[in-house]
Scaffold this active site. Structure first.
Site, short mmCIF file in Angstrom:
data_model
loop_
_atom_site.label_atom_id
_atom_site.label_comp_id
_atom_site.label_asym_id
_atom_site.label_seq_id
_atom_site.Cartn_x
_atom_site.Cartn_y
_atom_site.Cartn_z
N GLU A 145 0.59 -1.38 -0.23
CA GLU A 145 0.11 -0.05 0.24
C GLU A 145 0.87 1.36 0.00
O GLU A 145 0.56 2.30 0.62
CB GLU A 145 -0.97 0.00 1.12
CG GLU A 145 -1.92 -1.28 1.24
CD GLU A 145 -2.94 -1.08 2.39
OE1 GLU A 145 -2.80 -0.23 3.40
OE2 GLU A 145 -3.85 -1.93 2.29
N ASN A 158 2.16 -5.23 -3.20
CA ASN A 158 0.80 -5.45 -3.09
C ASN A 158 0.08 -4.06 -2.50
O ASN A 158 0.50 -3.24 -1.86
CB ASN A 158 0.83 -6.32 -1.93
CG ASN A 158 -0.57 -6.80 -1.56
OD1 ASN A 158 -1.11 -7.70 -2.52
ND2 ASN A 158 -1.11 -6.80 -0.26
N HIS A 192 -10.49 -5.93 -2.65
CA HIS A 192 -11.45 -5.65 -1.61
C HIS A 192 -12.59 -4.77 -2.64
O HIS A 192 -12.22 -3.83 -2.40
CB HIS A 192 -10.87 -4.82 -0.46
CG HIS A 192 -10.10 -5.63 0.37
ND1 HIS A 192 -10.27 -6.81 1.13
CD2 HIS A 192 -8.67 -5.25 0.70
CE1 HIS A 192 -9.21 -6.99 1.65
NE2 HIS A 192 -8.03 -6.46 1.72
N GLU A 208 -6.22 -10.49 -1.69
CA GLU A 208 -7.20 -10.52 -0.42
C GLU A 208 -8.62 -10.36 -0.64
O GLU A 208 -9.34 -9.43 -0.25
CB GLU A 208 -6.71 -9.21 0.47
CG GLU A 208 -5.41 -9.11 0.85
CD GLU A 208 -4.66 -7.90 1.64
OE1 GLU A 208 -5.56 -7.08 2.14
OE2 GLU A 208 -3.45 -7.63 1.75
N ASP A 236 -12.37 -9.96 -1.27
CA ASP A 236 -13.61 -10.15 -0.69
C ASP A 236 -14.47 -9.06 -1.30
O ASP A 236 -14.21 -8.15 -1.84
CB ASP A 236 -13.65 -10.01 1.03
CG ASP A 236 -12.95 -8.48 1.17
OD1 ASP A 236 -12.76 -7.84 0.47
OD2 ASP A 236 -12.38 -8.51 2.40
C1 XIL Z 1 -6.43 -6.48 8.19
C2 XIL Z 1 -7.01 -7.50 8.93
O1 XIL Z 1 -7.58 -8.45 8.20
C3 XIL Z 1 -7.54 -7.13 10.22
O2 XIL Z 1 -7.63 -8.26 11.27
C4 XIL Z 1 -6.57 -5.96 10.77
O3 XIL Z 1 -7.35 -5.43 11.99
C5 XIL Z 1 -6.37 -4.92 9.83
O4 XIL Z 1 -5.63 -5.55 8.77
N1 XIL Z 1 -4.94 -4.59 3.58
C6 XIL Z 1 -4.17 -5.61 4.09
C7 XIL Z 1 -4.50 -6.34 5.03
O5 XIL Z 1 -2.92 -5.49 3.38
O6 XIL Z 1 -3.20 -6.69 5.87
C8 XIL Z 1 -5.37 -5.86 5.79
O7 XIL Z 1 -5.69 -6.91 6.98
C9 XIL Z 1 -6.59 -5.57 5.10
C10 XIL Z 1 -6.28 -4.54 4.05
#
Ligand code: XIL
Length: 302
Positions: free
Chosen positions: A127, A169, A206, A235, A237
């Protein structure tokens, strides 16, 4: 194929999930994990705050629980994440300049060395680009140590674990016309042209109604892959339910399958009740562990 992993393996890909160490005693959770997935990402346990809670004192016990559970089941592990502006330990948050630069590089070196040979890939930097129309870097304490902090992190990771795939990422880099996507693309192109070690780009994926799966996702994945890197959905969802949600999951799966160098998909949790999102039903299994329509659409698309 009757599981996500077996279906993905038909085309040489993997299907992974985020895992939380404190759920490894939940038999429903572990049952689905062991059955359906062949790649694991620690949801929080390999992040900077978890692995170096005090400067120079490293803690790998929760990361190891996830890594060992996965490897004992024949699964591979994606390391997440060596350098990030978020979830930094308290001692690092207010650091700056050369002290922060060396602390960050030491962290990358120590953590990647500890897990040397045991992880398939590392999210080396997470990020680092800003949202919005500029396409530039995110302001952060790490960025303020100098624009070359990302390549310095990748070089340190390569030295520590020469066989791990090294990934950049990020999120909101799915739509090809997004300025942030272009910013990351230009960095990867520059790294490849100058020999900075980078092997892969992760797309967090996401999605929600304000940020839906783009229709040009395969174009984005294909354009990055053409730079000479693997790409992965890291990741996934998607907010929603029923057939609308199932269709969006199918679209992401098809976009990955359309690109030879899209080597795998990871969802960010197993059951809806395991999601990091405060509300909603964004995953492939319901709170009781039953397969949702989204599960079936992914399985059939693989
Ligand atoms: C999130 C986790 O799922 C949570 O449990 C935590 O509180 C915060 O981080 N981007 C990412 C992940 O790269 O590491 C994040 O994970 C979600 C967004």
């Amino acid at each position: 194929a009757s599981t996500l992993a077996a279906a993905a393996e038909q085309s040489g890909r993997y299907f992974g999930t985020a895992v939380a160490a404190n759920k490894l005693g939940d038999s429903t959770y572990v049952g689905i994990l062991n059955r359906e997935f062949d790649m694991v990402t620690a949801e929080n346990e390999m992040k900077m705050d978890a692995t170096e809670p005090n400067q120079g004192q490293f803690s790998f016990s929760n990361g190891d629980r996830i890594l060992n559970q996965a490897r004992n089941q024949g699964k591979r592990v994606r390391g997440h994440a060596l350098a990030w502006h978020s979830q930094q330990p308290g001692w690092m948050q207010n650091m700056s300049g050369s002290a922060l630069r060396s602390a960050m590089l030491n962290h990358v070196t120590q953590v990647a060395s500890y897990y040397k040979g045991k992880v398939y890939a590392w999210d080396v930097v997470n990020e680092a680009f800003a949202d919005g129309g500029g396409g530039g870097r995110r302001d952060s304490n790490l960025q303020r140590t100098g624009n070359d902090w990302i390549e310095a992190a990748f070089r340190a990771a390569r030295s520590a674990d020469p066989n791990a795939k090294l990934c950049y990422n990020d999120y909101n880099t799915d739509n090809w016309s997004n300025a942030k996507t272009q910013g990351v693309y230009n960095m990867v192109r520059d790294f490849k042209s100058r020999g900075v070690p980078i092997d892969c780009v992760g797309f967090q994926a996401h999605f929600n109604s304000g940020n839906p799966v783009p229709s040009n996702y395969h174009t984005t994945l294909g354009n990055f892959a053409a730079l000479g890197v693997d790409v992965q959905i890291t990741e996934l969802d998607i907010e929603g339910s029923g057939s609308g949600q199932a269709q969006q999951f199918q679209g992401v799966t098809q976009a990955c399958l359309a690109v030879a160098r899209c080597t795998g998909i990871t969802v960010w949790g197993i059951r809806d009740s395991d999601s990091w999102r405060s509300s909603g039903t964004p995953l492939l299994f319901d709170g009781s562990g039953n397969k949702k329509a989204a599960y079936t659409s992914v399985l059939n698309a693989l």
